[in-house]
Write an enzyme that holds these catalytic residues in place. Structure first.
Site, PDB file in Angstrom:
ATOM      1  N   CYS A 112      10.518  10.550  44.125  1.00 16.67           N
ATOM      2  CA  CYS A 112       9.269  11.216  44.465  1.00 16.67           C
ATOM      3  C   CYS A 112       9.031  11.160  45.974  1.00 16.67           C
ATOM      4  O   CYS A 112       9.798  10.565  46.717  1.00 16.67           O
ATOM      5  CB  CYS A 112       8.108  10.614  43.686  1.00 16.67           C
ATOM      6  SG  CYS A 112       7.744   8.910  44.095  1.00 16.67           S
ATOM      7  N   MET A 167       8.389   9.385  35.806  1.00 16.18           N
ATOM      8  CA  MET A 167       7.960   8.001  35.980  1.00 16.18           C
ATOM      9  C   MET A 167       8.717   7.441  37.173  1.00 16.18           C
ATOM     10  O   MET A 167       9.904   7.679  37.326  1.00 16.18           O
ATOM     11  CB  MET A 167       8.319   7.165  34.757  1.00 16.18           C
ATOM     12  CG  MET A 167       7.651   7.654  33.506  1.00 16.18           C
ATOM     13  SD  MET A 167       8.050   6.555  32.147  1.00 16.18           S
ATOM     14  CE  MET A 167       6.863   5.271  32.422  1.00 16.18           C
ATOM     15  N   CYS A 168       8.012   6.690  38.006  1.00 22.07           N
ATOM     16  CA  CYS A 168       8.665   6.167  39.205  1.00 22.07           C
ATOM     17  C   CYS A 168       8.042   4.825  39.523  1.00 22.07           C
ATOM     18  O   CYS A 168       7.244   4.712  40.433  1.00 22.07           O
ATOM     19  CB  CYS A 168       8.480   7.152  40.356  1.00 22.07           C
ATOM     20  SG  CYS A 168       9.651   6.911  41.689  1.00 22.07           S
ATOM     21  N   LEU A 169       8.334   3.830  38.717  1.00 27.06           N
ATOM     22  CA  LEU A 169       7.742   2.524  39.006  1.00 27.06           C
ATOM     23  C   LEU A 169       8.686   1.424  38.563  1.00 27.06           C
ATOM     24  O   LEU A 169       9.646   1.659  37.835  1.00 27.06           O
ATOM     25  CB  LEU A 169       6.375   2.366  38.310  1.00 27.06           C
ATOM     26  CG  LEU A 169       6.391   2.047  36.816  1.00 27.06           C
ATOM     27  CD1 LEU A 169       5.053   1.481  36.412  1.00 27.06           C
ATOM     28  CD2 LEU A 169       6.679   3.279  36.002  1.00 27.06           C
ATOM     29  N   ARG A 181      12.436   2.493  40.221  1.00 29.07           N
ATOM     30  CA  ARG A 181      12.505   2.888  41.628  1.00 29.07           C
ATOM     31  C   ARG A 181      13.886   2.564  42.169  1.00 29.07           C
ATOM     32  O   ARG A 181      14.388   1.463  41.945  1.00 29.07           O
ATOM     33  CB  ARG A 181      11.444   2.166  42.455  1.00 29.07           C
ATOM     34  CG  ARG A 181      10.028   2.560  42.119  1.00 29.07           C
ATOM     35  CD  ARG A 181       9.056   1.954  43.118  1.00 29.07           C
ATOM     36  NE  ARG A 181       9.144   2.658  44.388  1.00 29.07           N
ATOM     37  CZ  ARG A 181       8.401   3.717  44.706  1.00 29.07           C
ATOM     38  NH1 ARG A 181       7.515   4.165  43.851  1.00 29.07           N
ATOM     39  NH2 ARG A 181       8.539   4.306  45.857  1.00 29.07           N
TER      40      ARG A 181
END
Lengths: 472, 170
Positions: free
Chosen positions: A392, B106-108, B112
């Site tokens: 992102c 989702m990016c957690l 990551r």
């Protein structure tokens, strides 16, 4: 075996014993006194603390040279006489009084058994005693065995050799490829002790070094170096020496060492670079020694935390004709002697010079600069150019750990970074958290990069219109 | 994709089938190892479970299924396991940690790129997702307004989450 009496119960006992301990050597060439010889490995459950002479370091030895047991079964054994045993170690690390105690234990055991065959019981007794290293440290001050310095190198090397061969014959399950592997194709990391298979380590580290991502050349385990209670076990970068042992190719390890050094040189504002365009080497400095013999590079520096705080701004010194040689520096690659202020060939001490900043760029430099401005977003704190390859648009700078937006280079609140993409006022970024996540083309940037993008677009448009008019 | 990566994905799949978190199913195509489809029931202790009264309205078989059904897609990069798998919710879900768009990204945490470690496994990713449905990670929320809702007005949050389950996650 000539002349031996097959009915001799002493020979029987030794043969039985050999079935249990295949490493037992039997000598029955002198029938009246059959002999046997065995070496018992010593790997105490808790490592033995050892100190050599006046040295202050205490070494923890997990493996010690074996206990050598020589047995002579004289006439009359086992009914009337105990076996004759002699114990020794080579080199002689086990103090004589302990050896004597252990030898006497044999006779005692024979008496307890009431004149029966006792050798198996005795060897088991020795093995058991070896598990706590014969309690040799029980009476020593501080629980540390004091030994002469002459034994140091042989004891240390034999301990690590035995550990290594134990390791190589073991089996490990590599947590990366999930395959069970023989110890000989695995590597145990020196600082944390985690074990991985060599081919996974090679794959990973080779790739990290190829991509220049040297800060990841450390243990792969997710929880390594995370425990806060144990600060001494910080997640360290591997040393070039250890990488060679895995092994990685010397060229790769050299690249690793060079990149690490270059990173340090580049982040040090006191380093000046050679003004010759074809050279651009750093000035000679003792702060960061040149990469020499990789196999001697054993340091495994702790990963540097956020960038070091910038030096306090100092008042610009005036460079006049004084007899100071502060300005003279020498390039370590081409040996050019030059002035670090005006970047000209050394002009002597008595020349007044001015600071020279940006140099003209060569075509190649211009091309890479163009690439960088076009394909990266600068960190708003330290201006390090950051190129996103996946994920992102919430970025964390690899250099200074600032949180920022890839699209417009705005600072983001570390506690609440996604707010930026929820605010319709941020026109260039609203609802665009995942814009360009898979490296798609045609991303719209904001901020400086956006302005440049726009300028380029209009320039092209203008050119097109011009061309159209021209062809009409 | 390297043979090491393929082998590891196959191994993980074999391991997964014995040890999946309850209410999860992996649909796996041997011809394309790099994409897993996962169907997950909303955990009973979360608002993502369909309430029983609703199930009563339908025929009796639906009584067996308490949860909403969420479709997820897991994509393995070519250099897996050295880079993390990419997780997307294919079913819309009202959740602070899932992007509220057509990607459902989702990016957690371990997902990551800089946090991912090669020994991490898909199974822990699946557990992480299930735990997140029970307890969202507010500190690393991707959807701040949903996180706010969750923090300040739990009843409203639960209601919206359930509305979405009824609407999208049958």
């Amino acid at each position: 075996m000539d002349g031996s009496d097959p009915d001799d119960e002493r020979v029987d006992e030794l043969n039985t014993l050999q079935a249990i301990y295949p490493e037992l050597e039997i000598d029955i060439s002198h029938p009246p006194t059959p002999e046997a010889h065995i070496e018992l490995p010593i790997s105490p459950t808790n490592p033995l603390s050892v100190k050599f002479d006046s040295e202050s370091t205490v070494h923890q030895l997990s493996h010690l040279p074996p206990l050598i047991l020589d047995i002579i079964l004289t006439e009359g054994y086992p009914n009337e006489r105990p076996p004759k045993v002699r114990l020794s170690t080579n080199p002689p690390w086990l103090p004589g009084r302990h050896l004597n105690d252990l030898e006497r234990a044999c006779t005692r055991l024979w008496e307890e058994y009431g004149g029966l065959q006792v050798l198996f019981a005795y060897i088991s007794f020795l093995q058991e005693a070896a598990e706590n290293a014969f309690s040799v440290t029980a009476q020593e001050p501080g629980g540390v065995l004091l030994l002469p310095l002459t034994l140091k190198s042989s004891l240390l090397s034999s301990s690590s050799q035995i550990a290594q061969s134990d390791f190589e014959s073991g089996t490990f399950s590599c947590v990366v490829c999930l395959e069970p592997k023989k110890g000989s194709s695995c590597h145990r990391l020196r600082h944390c002790g985690h074990v991985f298979c060599k081919s996974c380590l090679q794959d990973y580290y080779n790739n990290c070094i190829k991509e220049g991502d040297v800060s990841n050349v450390k243990c792969l385990s997710p929880d390594c170096g995370k425990s806060k209670s144990d600060k001494t076990r910080k997640n360290r970068l591997l040393s070039p020496k250890e990488l060679l042992q895995i092994p990685l190719s010397p060229e790769t390890v050299r690249r690793y060492a060079e990149i690490k050094r270059k990173k340090k040189l580049e982040s040090d504002p006191s380093i000046v670079w050679c003004p010759r365009k074809w050279c651009q080497g750093p000035m000679r400095t003792s702060k960061y020694p040149k990469i020499g013999d990789l196999s001697q590079m054993d340091e495994s520096d702790v990963e540097e935390d956020a960038a070091a705080p910038p030096d306090q701004p100092q008042e610009e010194p005036v460079y006049r004709g004084t007899a100071n040689t502060d300005r003279l520096v020498v390039c370590e690659s081409c040996n050019l002697a030059f002035c670090k202020i005006c970047l000209a060939v050394w002009h002597g001490d008595y020349y007044i010079c001015r600071k020279r900043e940006a140099r003209e760029l060569t075509a190649e430099e211009q091309a890479s600069l163009d690439y960088i401005t076009k394909n990266t977003s600068p960190c708003p704190t330290c201006s390090a150019p950051v190129e996103k390859t996946q994920g992102c648009n919430h970025m964390k700078c690899f250099q200074c750990n600032s949180h920022f937006c890839y699209l417009c280079s705005a600072w983001l609140d570390a506690d609440n970074p996604y707010m930026h993409y929820k605010n319709p006022k941020n026109k260039s970024c609203y609802m665009k958290l995942f814009h360009g996540a898979e490296g798609e083309e045609g991303m719209q940037f904001g901020g400086r990069r956006g302005a440049e993008q726009e300028a380029e677009y209009w320039e092209l448009q203008a050119l097109r219109i011009q061309n159209e008019e021209f062809t009409d | 994709m390297s043979s090491v990566a393929k082998k590891r994905i196959l191994k993980e799949y074999a391991e997964c089938s014995n040890d999946l978190p309850s209410g999860m199913k992996v649909i796996f195509d041997e011809a394309n190892l790099t994409k897993w489809d996962v169907v997950m029931e909303g955990p009973a202790e979360s608002p993502y479970a369909v309430c029983l009264e609703l199930a009563m309205c339908f025929d009796k078989r639906s009584l067996m299924h308490q949860g909403g059904h969420f479709k997820l897609e897991i994509n393995f990069p070519n250099d897996y396991p050295f880079k993390p798998p990419v997780v997307n919710f294919k079913t819309k879900v009202y959740h602070p940690n899932v992007s509220n768009d057509d990607k459902g990204s989702m990016c957690l945490g371990m997902l990551r790129p800089e946090e991912w470690k090669p020994p991490n496994k898909v199974i822990s990713v699946l557990h992480l997702i299930q735990n997140l449905l029970v307890e969202p990670n507010i500190d690393d929320a991707i959807e701040t307004s949903i996180a706010n809702d969750y923090k300040t007005n739990r009843a409203e949050f639960n209601k919206t989450a359930q509305d979405w389950v009824k609407r999208y996650a049958k």
